[in-house]
Design an enzyme around this catalytic site. Structure first.
Site, PDB file in Angstrom:
ATOM      1  N   ARG A 196       0.816  -1.205   0.000  1.00 22.94           N
ATOM      2  CA  ARG A 196       0.000   0.000   0.000  1.00 22.94           C
ATOM      3  C   ARG A 196       0.857   1.266   0.000  1.00 22.94           C
ATOM      4  O   ARG A 196       0.520   2.272   0.665  1.00 22.94           O
ATOM      5  CB  ARG A 196      -0.973   0.034   1.167  1.00 22.94           C
ATOM      6  CG  ARG A 196      -1.964  -1.102   1.213  1.00 22.94           C
ATOM      7  CD  ARG A 196      -2.916  -1.106   0.026  1.00 22.94           C
ATOM      8  NE  ARG A 196      -3.679  -2.345   0.050  1.00 22.94           N
ATOM      9  CZ  ARG A 196      -3.239  -3.484  -0.478  1.00 22.94           C
ATOM     10  NH1 ARG A 196      -2.061  -3.512  -1.108  1.00 22.94           N
ATOM     11  NH2 ARG A 196      -3.987  -4.589  -0.402  1.00 22.94           N
ATOM     12  N   SER A 256     -10.904  -0.139   3.251  1.00 20.34           N
ATOM     13  CA  SER A 256     -10.214  -0.370   4.529  1.00 20.34           C
ATOM     14  C   SER A 256      -9.749   0.946   5.123  1.00 20.34           C
ATOM     15  O   SER A 256      -9.055   1.717   4.464  1.00 20.34           O
ATOM     16  CB  SER A 256      -9.003  -1.264   4.295  1.00 20.34           C
ATOM     17  OG  SER A 256      -9.423  -2.506   3.770  1.00 20.34           O
ATOM     18  N   GLU A 326      -4.912   3.617   6.231  1.00 23.09           N
ATOM     19  CA  GLU A 326      -4.815   3.382   4.783  1.00 23.09           C
ATOM     20  C   GLU A 326      -5.603   4.469   4.052  1.00 23.09           C
ATOM     21  O   GLU A 326      -5.203   4.949   3.006  1.00 23.09           O
ATOM     22  CB  GLU A 326      -5.366   2.001   4.419  1.00 23.09           C
ATOM     23  CG  GLU A 326      -5.218   1.680   2.918  1.00 23.09           C
ATOM     24  CD  GLU A 326      -5.568   0.229   2.591  1.00 23.09           C
ATOM     25  OE1 GLU A 326      -6.208   0.008   1.547  1.00 23.09           O
ATOM     26  OE2 GLU A 326      -5.217  -0.673   3.406  1.00 23.09           O
TER      27      GLU A 326
HETATM   28  C1  LIG Z   1     -15.715  -0.741  -1.202  1.00 28.66           C
HETATM   29  C2  LIG Z   1     -14.239  -0.487  -1.330  1.00 28.66           C
HETATM   30  C3  LIG Z   1     -13.357  -1.553  -1.410  1.00 28.66           C
HETATM   31  C4  LIG Z   1     -11.982  -1.322  -1.538  1.00 28.66           C
HETATM   32  N1  LIG Z   1     -11.145  -2.390  -1.631  1.00 28.66           N
HETATM   33  C5  LIG Z   1      -9.809  -2.179  -1.776  1.00 28.66           C
HETATM   34  C6  LIG Z   1      -8.919  -3.281  -1.894  1.00 28.66           C
HETATM   35  O1  LIG Z   1      -9.309  -4.436  -1.903  1.00 28.66           O
HETATM   36  N2  LIG Z   1      -7.585  -3.013  -2.031  1.00 28.66           N
HETATM   37  C7  LIG Z   1      -7.096  -1.725  -2.040  1.00 28.66           C
HETATM   38  O2  LIG Z   1      -5.877  -1.547  -2.184  1.00 28.66           O
HETATM   39  N3  LIG Z   1      -7.918  -0.654  -1.920  1.00 28.66           N
HETATM   40  C8  LIG Z   1      -9.253  -0.862  -1.789  1.00 28.66           C
HETATM   41  N4  LIG Z   1     -10.094   0.216  -1.671  1.00 28.66           N
HETATM   42  C9  LIG Z   1      -9.511   1.573  -1.579  1.00 28.66           C
HETATM   43  C10 LIG Z   1      -9.417   2.315  -2.928  1.00 28.66           C
HETATM   44  O3  LIG Z   1     -10.393   1.856  -3.817  1.00 28.66           O
HETATM   45  C11 LIG Z   1      -8.045   2.225  -3.552  1.00 28.66           C
HETATM   46  O4  LIG Z   1      -7.094   2.802  -2.695  1.00 28.66           O
HETATM   47  C12 LIG Z   1      -7.974   2.902  -4.928  1.00 28.66           C
HETATM   48  O5  LIG Z   1      -6.750   2.601  -5.526  1.00 28.66           O
HETATM   49  C13 LIG Z   1      -8.135   4.402  -4.853  1.00 28.66           C
HETATM   50  O6  LIG Z   1      -8.283   4.901  -6.169  1.00 28.66           O
HETATM   51  P1  LIG Z   1      -9.064   6.259  -6.454  1.00 28.66           P
HETATM   52  O7  LIG Z   1      -8.962   6.548  -7.885  1.00 28.66           O
HETATM   53  O8  LIG Z   1     -10.437   6.223  -5.876  1.00 28.66           O
HETATM   54  O9  LIG Z   1      -8.143   7.291  -5.652  1.00 28.66           O
HETATM   55  P2  LIG Z   1      -8.608   8.516  -4.743  1.00 28.66           P
HETATM   56  O10 LIG Z   1      -9.248   7.989  -3.506  1.00 28.66           O
HETATM   57  O11 LIG Z   1      -9.358   9.486  -5.558  1.00 28.66           O
HETATM   58  O12 LIG Z   1      -7.179   9.127  -4.359  1.00 28.66           O
HETATM   59  C14 LIG Z   1      -6.297   8.396  -3.529  1.00 28.66           C
HETATM   60  C15 LIG Z   1      -4.923   9.044  -3.612  1.00 28.66           C
HETATM   61  O13 LIG Z   1      -4.407   8.838  -4.921  1.00 28.66           O
HETATM   62  C16 LIG Z   1      -4.004  10.086  -5.469  1.00 28.66           C
HETATM   63  N5  LIG Z   1      -4.217  10.049  -6.915  1.00 28.66           N
HETATM   64  C17 LIG Z   1      -5.380   9.783  -7.579  1.00 28.66           C
HETATM   65  N6  LIG Z   1      -5.167   9.843  -8.915  1.00 28.66           N
HETATM   66  C18 LIG Z   1      -3.841  10.144  -9.081  1.00 28.66           C
HETATM   67  C19 LIG Z   1      -3.001  10.358 -10.225  1.00 28.66           C
HETATM   68  N7  LIG Z   1      -3.467  10.287 -11.468  1.00 28.66           N
HETATM   69  N8  LIG Z   1      -1.686  10.660 -10.002  1.00 28.66           N
HETATM   70  C20 LIG Z   1      -1.191  10.749  -8.744  1.00 28.66           C
HETATM   71  N9  LIG Z   1      -1.938  10.567  -7.621  1.00 28.66           N
HETATM   72  C21 LIG Z   1      -3.240  10.274  -7.801  1.00 28.66           C
HETATM   73  C22 LIG Z   1      -4.899  11.131  -4.797  1.00 28.66           C
HETATM   74  O14 LIG Z   1      -4.315  12.413  -4.844  1.00 28.66           O
HETATM   75  C23 LIG Z   1      -4.991  10.570  -3.388  1.00 28.66           C
HETATM   76  O15 LIG Z   1      -3.875  10.982  -2.645  1.00 28.66           O
HETATM   77  C24 LIG Z   1     -11.486   0.019  -1.568  1.00 28.66           C
HETATM   78  C25 LIG Z   1     -12.375   1.095  -1.494  1.00 28.66           C
HETATM   79  C26 LIG Z   1     -13.732   0.858  -1.376  1.00 28.66           C
HETATM   80  C27 LIG Z   1     -14.666   2.022  -1.305  1.00 28.66           C
END
Ligand SMILES: Cc1cc2nc3c(=O)[nH]c(=O)nc-3n(C[C@H](O)[C@H](O)[C@H](O)COP(=O)(O)OP(=O)(O)OC[C@H]3O[C@@H](n4cnc5c(N)ncnc54)[C@H](O)[C@@H]3O)c2cc1C
Length: 341
Positions: A196, A256, A326
């Site tokens: 992570r 998480s 996380e």
């Molecule tokens: C129901 C549910 C289940 C989940 N299960 C998992 C799982 O199994 N495993 C897991 O690892 N995570 C899980 N997650 C967490 C999440 O989905 C992940 O961390 C995912 O990768 C976040 O992506 P996002 O686009 O929504 O990022 P955001 O939440 O929008 O942003 C997260 C971070 O990434 C940065 N970011 C976004 N885009 C970019 C870019 N283009 N360049 C640089 N930085 C950027 C943002 O600035 C921020 O700091 C879950 C979430 C939910 C709601």
């Protein structure tokens, strides 16, 4: 940074402060529309752009529809000295009730293609879509991404993972907008992907306290293995079933809340502390998965954070384990903790 900031000064007349400095959001919005071709929204609630469905208004919010617009918006913000944050699907974020100061850039750069055994996806592509595109192409390796409701950019940033795999296992290279404004293709091995975590998380530059405001993912290339599409589909079905049985997918959440401590699980510890069902306002610790906080009606960001802090303190008190977040608390939390004092 000097180079770029001077550019903005020139545009606004040498020495004149950029309208951003004065918080003249109408003027900044007009300048973004003129120079990037994207019309920002003012005072847009972040609750509309996060899966936890909480979060106050951003001074400005702009949606990038391709990698070029994403890069242009970030460059604009840097040149103007404008605090900014890049958001994917907001599935790993809890944005403060006071919102975001400056510019929220929502990444909807969604072009995605298959070339041989590779899937090449812009940063705004939902990770689940890459898993399904790969399945149709008979390519295996991205199945784990099916149930991670974020974008490619957010997944690379956090080295998202599940079901025994993660981004580090399939990422070949990533196109990055660097802090100095240059764009480079970096091999996966160069961005420090660990549990992570990635180098991108630590390239904080400035902005509303969000570490990813440093290096920006524009596009990622995944190297996959040819496999039987039917077998891949069976694996995807297993993952869908597992998620339905083990996670509160019917309610808004941010996944998480805490990382799993070494050789243990945050969910097991929070459950053992008797906290399933505990609540603050509209936020509750899920009965289905104790490392999930759900918004089951009208939760505020402060409710979510307060409940998470209660869980962290209780697990530390009972088991001596310091849980590490996380999820990210971003935006304006300047009033956080006032009411406790
Ligand atoms: C129901 C549910 C289940 C989940 N299960 C998992 C799982 O199994 N495993 C897991 O690892 N995570 C899980 N997650 C967490 C999440 O989905 C992940 O961390 C995912 O990768 C976040 O992506 P996002 O686009 O929504 O990022 P955001 O939440 O929008 O942003 C997260 C971070 O990434 C940065 N970011 C976004 N885009 C970019 C870019 N283009 N360049 C640089 N930085 C950027 C943002 O600035 C921020 O700091 C879950 C979430 C939910 C709601």
């Amino acid at each position: 940074m000097t180079g770029t900031r001077a550019g903005a000064g020139a545009r606004a007349g040498a020495g004149a402060a950029h309208p951003a400095a004065a918080g003249d959001w109408a003027a900044v919005a007009a300048e973004i529309a003129r120079s990037v071709g994207v019309r920002p929204r003012r005072d847009e609630p972040l609750s509309r752009h996060t899966t936890m469905r909480v979060g106050g208004p951003a001074d400005l919010l702009a949606v990038a529809h391709d990698a070029a617009q994403l890069a242009a918006l970030v460059r604009f913000a840097r040149a103007a000295g404008l605090p900014y944050v890049v958001i994917g699907r907001g599935s790993n974020l809890v944005v403060g009730d006071a919102g975001i100061r400056g510019l929220a850039i929502v990444s909807r750069a969604e072009s995605c293609r298959v070339e041989g055994n590779r899937v090449i996806a812009e940063a705004g592509v939902p990770l689940a879509r890459t898993a399904m595109l790969a399945q149709r192409a008979g390519l295996s390796g991205l199945e784990f991404g099916l149930a991670i409701p974020g974008t490619v950019g957010g997944a690379v940033w956090a080295n998202a993972g599940a079901h025994g795999s993660d981004i580090a296992a399939v990422l070949e290279s990533v196109r990055i907008l660097r802090v100095d404004g240059t764009v480079a293709d970096e091999p996966a091995g160069a961005i420090g992907l660990t549990y992570r975590d990635s180098r991108l998380k630590h390239a904080a530059e400035h902005g509303s306290g969000d570490s990813a405001a440093g290096e920006i993912v524009l596009e990622a290339t995944f190297g996959l293995m040819p496999a039987d599409p039917a077998a891949i589909e069976t694996r995807l079905d297993e993952i869908r079933r597992w998620r339905r049985e083990h996670q509160p997918l019917n309610l808004p959440s941010a996944g998480s809340i805490f990382r799993n401590p070494a050789a243990d699980s945050a969910g097991r510890l929070i459950d053992a502390a008797g906290l399933k069902g505990a609540r603050v306002g509209g936020a509750a610790i899920s009965e289905r998965h104790a490392n999930f906080i759900v918004n089951d009606g009208g939760a505020t960001a402060a409710d979510v954070r307060r409940l998470a802090e209660i869980a962290r303190a209780e697990v530390a008190r009972r088991f001596g384990v310091e849980l590490v977040y996380e999820v990210q608390f971003i935006g304006d939390w300047s009033d956080w903790g006032q009411e406790e004092r």
